[in-house]
Design an enzyme around this catalytic site. Structure first.
Site, PDB file in Angstrom:
ATOM      1  N   ARG A 268      10.877  -1.729   1.853  1.00 42.36           N
ATOM      2  CA  ARG A 268      11.638  -0.606   1.292  1.00 42.36           C
ATOM      3  C   ARG A 268      11.619   0.630   2.185  1.00 42.36           C
ATOM      4  NH1 ARG A 268       7.703   1.141  -3.666  1.00 42.36           N
ATOM      5  NH2 ARG A 268       7.979  -1.032  -4.209  1.00 42.36           N
TER       6      ARG A 268
ATOM      7  N   HIS B  25       7.658   7.575   4.910  1.00 49.36           N
ATOM      8  CA  HIS B  25       8.748   8.246   4.195  1.00 49.36           C
ATOM      9  C   HIS B  25       9.813   8.837   5.106  1.00 49.36           C
ATOM     10  CE1 HIS B  25       7.168   7.013   0.508  1.00 49.36           C
ATOM     11  NE2 HIS B  25       6.007   7.626   0.697  1.00 49.36           N
TER      12      HIS B  25
ATOM     13  N   GLU C 205      -0.858  -0.911   7.777  1.00 40.90           N
ATOM     14  CA  GLU C 205      -1.223  -1.138   6.377  1.00 40.90           C
ATOM     15  C   GLU C 205      -0.350  -2.257   5.814  1.00 40.90           C
ATOM     16  OE1 GLU C 205      -1.161   2.594   4.153  1.00 40.90           O
ATOM     17  OE2 GLU C 205      -0.639   1.454   2.367  1.00 40.90           O
TER      18      GLU C 205
END
Ligand code: PXP
Length: 241
Positions: free
Chosen positions: A51, A12, A71
């Site tokens: 994204r 993030h 991941e």
């Protein structure tokens, strides 16, 4: 060294960067600060739609972080990238384009052959593999059967539980799942949705070795700085938060 390792998922930081198409904030920079503040490792999820983190971030993180968990879903190009980068842990997850975040565990039972094939390729290259699964016996049994060394138990339903009773039930599922996984010879990690106020009970499950925590740490970093956010999470994992 702490009994339970904290791996900070840095995705993030990239979400904030990408919102404006700038070069800052840089996930690699924040990863180094998190490691200096006591994180044991860094995790990033390269999604098929890119994204948040992009390939450049993953390459940089691999080279900078003494422990890097990668991941990803079982897309051919990303599996190839994982084989090239040789992360310390390959963390296989399911992925749906329309989801806001990973919603369910991998269906190892339903996709057994495909998962087994990817696990075999990664292990052939000497890469340790973890499968993100719900704490369900059939999935854990299948995870062991396909040759994964680790499972990451999905703590989302525990974190999102809306009543005290549901939280207790979900915690019990995690405890039972962790013990079952251990009996099947699997090593046990956990993650998703964990926060300072709910991480302690999961960290106290004896089989849990490592927690992957992202959103709560990055969100808290807005108030405390990433160093403060990592230290706060470390203390909560230790049980004195
Ligand atoms: N584990 C897995 C498999 C995930 O997909 C995520 C989210 O990227 C996390 C852990 C971290 O979850 P959170 O950002 O809610 O801490």
């Amino acid at each position: 060294m702490e009994r339970v390792r904290l791996c900070v998922n840095i995705d993030h930081v990239a979400t904030v960067r990408n919102a404006r198409g700038t070069v800052y904030p840089d996930p690699a920079h924040l990863a180094v600060l998190a490691l200096n503040a006591g994180a044991d490792g860094i995790v990033a999820h390269l999604r098929e739609d890119r994204r948040h983190v992009v390939e450049r971030d993953v390459r940089l993180l691999r080279s900078l972080c003494p422990y890097f968990g990668f991941e990803f879903a079982m897309a051919d190009d990303i599996v190839s990238l994982a084989r090239e980068l040789r992360p310390d842990l390959a963390m296989l997850v399911p992925e749906r384009r329309e989801e806001v975040t990973t919603e369910t565990g991998l269906d190892v039972v339903g996709e057994r052959d495909r998962v087994a094939g990817v696990v075999a390729q990664l292990r052939e290259d000497g890469i340790s593999v973890s499968l993100f699964v719900d704490p369900v016996e059939a999935q854990l049994e299948a995870a062991a059967a396909v040759g994964a060394q680790f499972v990451e138990l999905h703590t989302g339903p525990y974190s999102d539980a809306e009543s005290e009773e549901a939280t207790v039930d979900e915690l019990q599922r995690l405890r039972v799942g962790a013990a079952f996984a251990e009996r099947r010879g699997l090593r046990v990690n956990a993650g998703h949705g964990l926060r300072v106020d709910n991480v302690g009970a999961v960290a106290a499950i004896p089989q849990i070795e490592e927690l992957s925590i992202g959103h709560a740490v990055v969100a808290r970093a807005l108030s405390l700085g990433i160093e403060g956010a990592v230290r706060e999470m470390r203390e909560a994992i230790r049980g004195d938060g």
